[in-house]
Design an enzyme around this catalytic site. Sequence first.
Site, mmCIF file in Angstrom:
data_model
loop_
_atom_site.group_PDB
_atom_site.id
_atom_site.type_symbol
_atom_site.label_atom_id
_atom_site.label_comp_id
_atom_site.label_asym_id
_atom_site.label_seq_id
_atom_site.Cartn_x
_atom_site.Cartn_y
_atom_site.Cartn_z
ATOM 1 N N GLU A 1 67.128 14.419 7.741
ATOM 2 C CA GLU A 1 67.660 15.041 6.512
ATOM 3 C C GLU A 1 69.171 15.279 6.572
ATOM 4 O O GLU A 1 69.759 15.805 5.641
ATOM 5 C CB GLU A 1 66.943 16.376 6.255
ATOM 6 C CG GLU A 1 65.523 16.208 5.758
ATOM 7 C CD GLU A 1 65.458 15.469 4.424
ATOM 8 O OE1 GLU A 1 64.532 14.651 4.243
ATOM 9 O OE2 GLU A 1 66.362 15.680 3.580
ATOM 10 N N THR B 1 51.807 47.443 21.040
ATOM 11 C CA THR B 1 50.537 47.990 20.553
ATOM 12 C C THR B 1 49.523 48.166 21.655
ATOM 13 O O THR B 1 48.731 49.104 21.650
ATOM 14 C CB THR B 1 49.961 47.054 19.474
ATOM 15 O OG1 THR B 1 50.836 47.065 18.359
ATOM 16 C CG2 THR B 1 48.572 47.461 19.031
ATOM 17 N N LYS C 1 52.820 33.806 16.623
ATOM 18 C CA LYS C 1 52.022 34.827 15.920
ATOM 19 C C LYS C 1 51.866 34.361 14.478
ATOM 20 O O LYS C 1 52.843 34.122 13.787
ATOM 21 C CB LYS C 1 52.729 36.181 16.003
ATOM 22 C CG LYS C 1 51.939 37.337 15.392
ATOM 23 C CD LYS C 1 52.626 38.681 15.646
ATOM 24 C CE LYS C 1 51.824 39.836 15.043
ATOM 25 N NZ LYS C 1 52.445 41.157 15.298
ATOM 26 N N THR D 1 53.378 42.493 20.272
ATOM 27 C CA THR D 1 53.062 41.142 19.787
ATOM 28 C C THR D 1 54.166 40.572 18.901
ATOM 29 O O THR D 1 54.249 39.365 18.731
ATOM 30 C CB THR D 1 51.761 41.166 18.969
ATOM 31 O OG1 THR D 1 51.920 42.099 17.885
ATOM 32 C CG2 THR D 1 50.580 41.555 19.829
ATOM 33 N N ASP D 2 55.026 41.439 18.347
ATOM 34 C CA ASP D 2 56.015 40.936 17.377
ATOM 35 C C ASP D 2 56.961 39.901 17.973
ATOM 36 O O ASP D 2 57.305 38.925 17.319
ATOM 37 C CB ASP D 2 56.829 42.098 16.790
ATOM 38 C CG ASP D 2 55.985 42.948 15.855
ATOM 39 O OD1 ASP D 2 56.492 43.969 15.368
ATOM 40 O OD2 ASP D 2 54.811 42.583 15.646
ATOM 41 N N TYR E 1 50.044 52.881 13.374
ATOM 42 C CA TYR E 1 49.887 53.657 14.625
ATOM 43 C C TYR E 1 51.263 53.699 15.307
ATOM 44 O O TYR E 1 52.237 53.103 14.829
ATOM 45 C CB TYR E 1 48.867 52.979 15.551
ATOM 46 C CG TYR E 1 49.159 51.509 15.716
ATOM 47 C CD1 TYR E 1 48.518 50.559 14.909
ATOM 48 C CD2 TYR E 1 50.133 51.050 16.599
ATOM 49 C CE1 TYR E 1 48.830 49.216 14.997
ATOM 50 C CE2 TYR E 1 50.457 49.716 16.685
ATOM 51 C CZ TYR E 1 49.800 48.806 15.891
ATOM 52 O OH TYR E 1 50.137 47.482 15.964
#
Length: 360
Positions: free
Chosen positions: A317, A43, A196, A123-124, A57
């Site tokens: 667990e 971006t 993120k 950013t992903d 965009y």
Amino acid sequence: MLHNHNISTRFCQALLACTLLLGSYAEAADKLANVTILATGGTIAGSGANSTTTVGYTAATVGVDSLIKAVPELSKVAQVKGEQVFQIASENMSNEHWLTLAKRVNVLLAQPDVDGIVITHGTDTLEETAYFLDLVVKSKKPVVLVGAMRPGTALSADGPINLYNAVLLAANPDAVGKGVMVAMADQIHSARDVTKTNTSTPDSFKTTELGLMGYFQGNKPYFYRTSTRKHTADAEFDISKLDKLPQVDIVYGYANVSPVALNALVAAGAKGIIHAGVGDGSLAASVKTALIAARKQGVMIVRSSRVGQGIVARNGEANDDELDFVASDTLNPQKARILLMLALTKTNDSKAVQKMFYTY
Ligand code: DAS
């Protein structure tokens, strides 16, 4: 005569002053750190139909020279050079991209005329690339990843100020030896712990419980903490001769889960599986059976959690000692995958792998 003499004296004085001033500028420029910007897309290099387009965009359309030109203030904080390594939206980042990028970073940082590196990135998967580099960069020089949540065409685009801050950080001697960092929204984060947290708002990148490293304010970075874990020059991983990484996949835990996806990934040749479990890395009975079978075939199993914060306790667990599984400590599933890929380039011993999850 006297009049002419005065003019020529003043002219010479002015010329001298200009020469000294230029000299001091040149000297000051020489004193600025040399920072290379490696552009990969995202971006921060995106563009939208109009100034109010903040979603929908096109990412990865603007070249590195335009990114640098859009922030003339960069020349006041560093001697900047740009390289376009890729031009992709980061959801398409691959292991091959990571190996190419990491090798380029290591070549540049080995050069005495490079003081730091900034990587512009979507950013992903920015947090993943940052952590991968945190484990394979062979230098203490600053490496800073930066992105944007809005394209440069949008009102209050965050890319230019994020890029300015990232270069400030990469040029700052205080950033040496702190590992790979992420500069977003006036904050400094460690590659290991940042993630993120929002699909679209500018403050999306957070280090929620373990805490950010610091802030940018008044053209300066301010540090308040550093990671306790090993990174960069102190890490044991060497990718210089690798052109491929072991296949490691992630399976997600949820109510009513079935082992179909897990079995398909194992059948497709996964060398490691990260289980993004519910809670403290809990395993549904049917998935646990399939994981045990996968382990028996030699697939390395790491129990992580979808929760996002906290320690996945070894033998909590599930009886990891008995099942020969690994617990991911505080690494989220996407980062646990990165560490496991690199661990498998060195060992197939689950105890050695567990030690790595407590080291990095
Ligand atoms: N698709 C997103 C990416 O490239 C755009 C961005 O947020 O950078 O990661």
